[in-house]
Scaffold this active site. Structure first.
Site, PDB file in Angstrom:
ATOM      1  N   ARG A  30      44.616 -17.929  46.932  1.00  0.00           N
ATOM      2  CA  ARG A  30      44.958 -16.614  46.361  1.00  0.00           C
ATOM      3  C   ARG A  30      45.517 -16.733  44.948  1.00  0.00           C
ATOM      4  O   ARG A  30      46.455 -16.013  44.602  1.00  0.00           O
ATOM      5  CB  ARG A  30      45.970 -15.877  47.253  1.00  0.00           C
ATOM      6  CG  ARG A  30      45.448 -15.521  48.626  1.00  0.00           C
ATOM      7  CD  ARG A  30      44.546 -14.291  48.542  1.00  0.00           C
ATOM      8  NE  ARG A  30      44.058 -13.910  49.845  1.00  0.00           N
ATOM      9  CZ  ARG A  30      44.592 -12.946  50.580  1.00  0.00           C
ATOM     10  NH1 ARG A  30      45.626 -12.271  50.159  1.00  0.00           N
ATOM     11  NH2 ARG A  30      44.063 -12.645  51.740  1.00  0.00           N
ATOM     12  N   TYR A 156      39.727 -10.748  63.603  1.00  0.00           N
ATOM     13  CA  TYR A 156      39.715  -9.452  62.904  1.00  0.00           C
ATOM     14  C   TYR A 156      38.790  -8.476  63.601  1.00  0.00           C
ATOM     15  O   TYR A 156      39.113  -7.294  63.766  1.00  0.00           O
ATOM     16  CB  TYR A 156      39.293  -9.629  61.439  1.00  0.00           C
ATOM     17  CG  TYR A 156      40.433 -10.135  60.583  1.00  0.00           C
ATOM     18  CD1 TYR A 156      41.482  -9.281  60.237  1.00  0.00           C
ATOM     19  CD2 TYR A 156      40.489 -11.439  60.150  1.00  0.00           C
ATOM     20  CE1 TYR A 156      42.546  -9.731  59.472  1.00  0.00           C
ATOM     21  CE2 TYR A 156      41.541 -11.906  59.380  1.00  0.00           C
ATOM     22  CZ  TYR A 156      42.570 -11.050  59.043  1.00  0.00           C
ATOM     23  OH  TYR A 156      43.624 -11.491  58.301  1.00  0.00           O
TER      24      TYR A 156
END
Ligand code: CP3
Length: 352
Positions: A30, A156
């Site tokens: 990130r 997810y």
């Protein structure tokens, strides 16, 4: 992997191959994102999915951290959930809550309804962004491609978003083994083809983000996850590029993650790097493992922690410095810079 050591120049690629380096390479999961004002400026005009859909924008955001920070690798800007969209999944990212899946997978029929895709076509915008970034980088640092691990993607899909206990996921694993196998098989196929396509498009290393595997006990990991991850890493051998295998909360799973595959194993901060590396053995690299929260500490404390990690690595070839998970949104940029400078300075000439 057949390599000519002298031909590999970049310290990041050398570390992936466990070759000696001039300084320990460092990059951040990130490293593009909300802690950068330049990223926030782009996000003020475009959604995450819009950025990912437009190769020029994705390339621009990929390169933003490289203009500010002397990191040793770039990572293509995308998201692990992107391949789910052409498979027929409706999703968006809500502010603060993370991803929301509007069409969760709760049954065998739901898993059967997921469309098989050809990533070379369905995800061509990501592949084009990879080509653009490689062109712009012009050899300055290597480019990392990535995908989510099948287990993390399944989490997810089944939970419908982020979760704490992954109860629905485990219920499907235990109670509906046919549905689980169908779902994991489909995801494995897509992830494999997607990563191979990224390698063909110019990704020089790929990382499999199996971020949430640490929710499983060792026996469940072996039975329900390892066989699928193994298929991916075996297929990647044919691409002749190094692969990084990342998860969090994995201290009890590390030997099995290594068995599943990867040239480098990602470690989070819940393990000590030296113990983890000793457990994994010398013929695999390690990446990590500073706590992302340490970037909020005063500089001397950051310094102590960086030096401790480098001392645990002890100059062994094959260490890539990184956080144990992604950069947090409000992280001060100057502390990220401090870490990079310390890693490079402290590891200089420390090779045996
Ligand atoms: O710089 C880089 O590392 C490349 C970009 C990248 C993104 N997602 C962009 C993104 C990468 C490598 C990812 C991987 C990813 N996505 C993972 C694996 C890594 C990890 O953190 O475990 C996971 C689990 C996801 C799923 C995901 N996407 C979540 C949980 C969230 C919300 C959390 C958050 O930070 O808001 C996203 C959204 C997302 N993906 C953002 C970014 C920059 C933030 C959204 C925004 O810009 O508004």
């Amino acid at each position: 992997m057949e390599i000519n050591p002298a031909a590999i120049q970049s310290r990041f690629l050398r570390a992936c191959h466990r070759l000696p380096v001039d300084r320990t390479p460092v990059w951040f999961m990130r490293q593009a994102g909300r802690y950068l004002p330049e990223y926030r400026a782009v996000r003020a005009r475009y959604s995450l999915l819009e950025i990912c859909a437009q190769p020029e924008l994705a390339a621009e955001v990929t390169l933003q951290p490289l203009r500010l920070l002397p990191v040793d690798a770039a990572i293509i800007f995308a998201d692990i959930l992107l391949p789910l969209i052409p498979m027929g999944v409706r999703l968006d990212y809500s502010a603060g809550e993370g991803p929301v899946i509007h069409t969760p997978v709760n049954s065998y029929a739901d898993a059967a309804a997921l469309k098989p895709i050809e990533p070379r076509e369905a995800l061509s915008n990501v592949l084009e962004a990879i080509r653009l970034v490689r062109h712009e980088l012009n050899g300055k640092v290597p480019l990392i491609g990535f995908a989510g691990g099948p287990f993390t993607l399944a989490c997810y899909l089944i939970e419908g978003g982020s979760s704490r206990g992954y109860l629905k996921t485990k219920q499907m694993m235990y109670a509906e083994p046919h549905a689980w196998r169908l779902l994991m098989g489909k995801l494995t196929r897509v992830v494999t083809d997607y990563l191979l396509a990224q390698a063909d498009s110019g990704a020089q290393v790929v990382q499999l983000f199996d971020s949430w595997v640490g929710t499983l006990g060792p026996q469940d990991y072996r039975e329900y996850v390892l066989p699928y991850s193994q298929i991916i890493f075996r297929a990647l051998k044919g691409a002749h590029i190094p692969a990084i295998h990342f998860g969090t909360d994995t201290s009890a799973l590390l030997p099995m993650m290594r068995e599943a595959g990867g040239d480098v194993i990602g470690l989070d901060w819940r393990v000590s790097l030296d113990q983890a590396w000793n457990m994994l053995g010398p013929d695999v690299g390690v990446q990590g493992n500073l706590d992302p929260a340490a970037l909020f500490a005063p500089k001397p404390e950051i310094g102590r922690r960086v030096v401790s990690i480098l001392e645990q690595a002890g100059g062994r070839p094959g260490h890539i410095f990184n956080l144990g998970h992604g950069v947090l949104p409000d992280t001060p940029i100057e502390n990220v810079l401090t870490v990079i400078e310390l890693v490079h300075e402290f590891s200089k000439g420390a090779r045996s």
